[in-house]
Design a protein around this motif. Structure first.
Motif, mmCIF file in Angstrom:
data_model
loop_
_atom_site.group_PDB
_atom_site.id
_atom_site.type_symbol
_atom_site.label_atom_id
_atom_site.label_comp_id
_atom_site.label_asym_id
_atom_site.label_seq_id
_atom_site.Cartn_x
_atom_site.Cartn_y
_atom_site.Cartn_z
ATOM 1 N N ALA A 182 4.681 -9.261 3.158
ATOM 2 C CA ALA A 182 4.420 -7.963 3.786
ATOM 3 C C ALA A 182 5.491 -6.945 3.427
ATOM 4 N N GLU A 183 6.728 -7.448 3.245
ATOM 5 C CA GLU A 183 7.835 -6.557 2.864
ATOM 6 C C GLU A 183 7.818 -6.213 1.379
ATOM 7 N N GLY A 184 7.011 -6.914 0.598
ATOM 8 C CA GLY A 184 6.999 -6.710 -0.849
ATOM 9 C C GLY A 184 8.128 -7.435 -1.552
ATOM 10 N N ALA A 185 8.798 -8.358 -0.842
ATOM 11 C CA ALA A 185 9.931 -9.072 -1.435
ATOM 12 C C ALA A 185 9.458 -10.224 -2.320
ATOM 13 N N ILE A 186 8.259 -10.741 -2.061
ATOM 14 C CA ILE A 186 7.650 -11.778 -2.890
ATOM 15 C C ILE A 186 6.440 -11.167 -3.589
ATOM 16 N N ASP A 187 6.271 -11.499 -4.856
ATOM 17 C CA ASP A 187 5.183 -10.905 -5.635
ATOM 18 C C ASP A 187 3.920 -11.753 -5.657
ATOM 19 N N LEU A 188 4.070 -13.070 -5.457
ATOM 20 C CA LEU A 188 2.903 -13.953 -5.468
ATOM 21 C C LEU A 188 3.257 -15.248 -4.756
ATOM 22 N N ILE A 189 2.340 -15.722 -3.919
ATOM 23 C CA ILE A 189 2.484 -17.021 -3.262
ATOM 24 C C ILE A 189 1.335 -17.921 -3.713
ATOM 25 N N LEU A 190 1.679 -19.123 -4.162
ATOM 26 C CA LEU A 190 0.690 -20.149 -4.486
ATOM 27 C C LEU A 190 0.652 -21.113 -3.303
#
Length: 339
Positions: free
Chosen positions: A287-295
């Protein structure tokens, strides 16, 4: 095809006449292939129904023996709370022993204790060691089905694996980084692993490395294993990032807030970050944009399938066992366009 049902019951289930069913069961000519398949399918359905009736009201105790980060264990607990009231026709009780750090000798004892306490099945997430493999084989010999979760132990007598296809996950991570970093010259990529004794993490890293060599052959790759010393891990991440800031980060083992903090403290720019597991911490970072993709995969589905394996084992085949594995899912930040 052997069965224990009356011809009239099979005919009712198949929606056919008793004479037709009788011809199929006795292998006589004059029956179309599709009709014969309807009869065989009806018998399989009756067997499944018989298994459900046999399990109706029965209580099963499942032992959960897991080594995993706190965030993963919290998500797993939530999945169990969600699924247990929905499990039918039997009822299941989970007996948990889950820890952030679970020494292999203590895990072996926990598996042996499950047998002594009268377990109907064991779900285990464990490192790949000889004693743990032996403990799993002993459980199966004693009639207690073992299901591996998230990281498999092939070659043991476990009944099923529930969780992500880790090889596909590693390749998928490589594909996305190759898309995002294709214009970089000699992109630097950091891979972090929580515990290299876990086969699942090893499979992700191996598949990622192989795919990256094909997709981004000029990439520079560094791998850091966290282990049990978080302070030392943070120091090595900061040192690596400070010397050669990565363009991409594949976080196989999690602890993403710690990783991002170490990168920030080293004065480096945040790299493209791909992580695993849709736990509350990673949801917030997305939500913060700190991660670009989660698998990730659905842990509730894993628990549901593990219980179905136990039902299948104790019904002696009357109830079908679900297939191994789970679907790979992707999560990206809101309004993000990853490609």
């Amino acid at each position: 095809m052997t069965h224990r049902f009356l011809v009239k019951d099979i005919a009712l289930q198949a929606g056919l006449g008793t004479a037709t069913v009788d011809r199929v069961l006795n292998g006589r000519a004059g029956v179309r292939r599709q009709t014969a398949e309807r009869v065989h399918h009806a018998i399989r359905e009756l067997e499944a129904q018989a298994g459900q009736l046999a399990a109706s009201g029965r209580k099963f105790i499942i032992d959960l023996v897991v080594e995993a980060p706190q965030t993963f264990r919290e998500t797993l607990d939530a999945a169990i709370r969600q699924e247990m009231p929905l499990m039918q026709p039997a009822s299941f009780r989970i007996r948990s022993d889950t820890r952030t750090h679970f020494p292999p000798d203590e895990m072996e004892r926990a598996l042996s204790r499950a047998a002594r306490l009268g377990s109907h099945g064991v779900i285990v997430m464990a490192p790949d060691t000889g004693p743990i493999r032996d403990a799993i084989d002993r459980l199966d010999t004693e009639g207690i089905p073992v299901i591996t979760l998230a990281t498999d132990l092939p070659g043991t007598r476990r009944r099923a694996y529930v969780g992500l296809d880790n090889t596909s996950a590693g390749r998928t991570a490589a594909w996305f980084l190759h898309k995002w970093l294709a214009r970089h010259t000699r992109p630097r990529i950091l891979v972090t692993i929580r515990n290299d004794r876990f086969r699942g993490e090893e499979e992700r890293e191996k598949a990622f490395r192989q795919a990256l060599q094909t997709m981004l052959p000029d990439a520079e790759l560094a791998v850091i294993v966290e282990g049990h010393d978080t302070v030392e891990f943070t120091r090595r991440v900061g040192e690596t990032v400070g010397t050669a800031p990565p363009d991409g980060l594949y976080s196989i083992g999690g602890n993403n807030r710690l990783l991002l903090s170490a990168i920030r403290n080293a004065g480096a720019q945040k790299p493209i970050l791909i992580g695993h597991d849709l736990d509350p911490d990673n949801r917030a970072l997305l939500a913060e944009g700190a991660i670009d993709l989660i698998l990730y995969h659905d842990l509730a589905e894993d628990i549901r399938n593990a219980c179905r394996v136990v039902l299948a084992a104790h019904s002696r085949g009357a109830m079908p066992k679900p297939p191994d594995g789970a679907a790979l899912r992707l999560a990206v930040p809101p309004m993000a366009d990853p490609i």
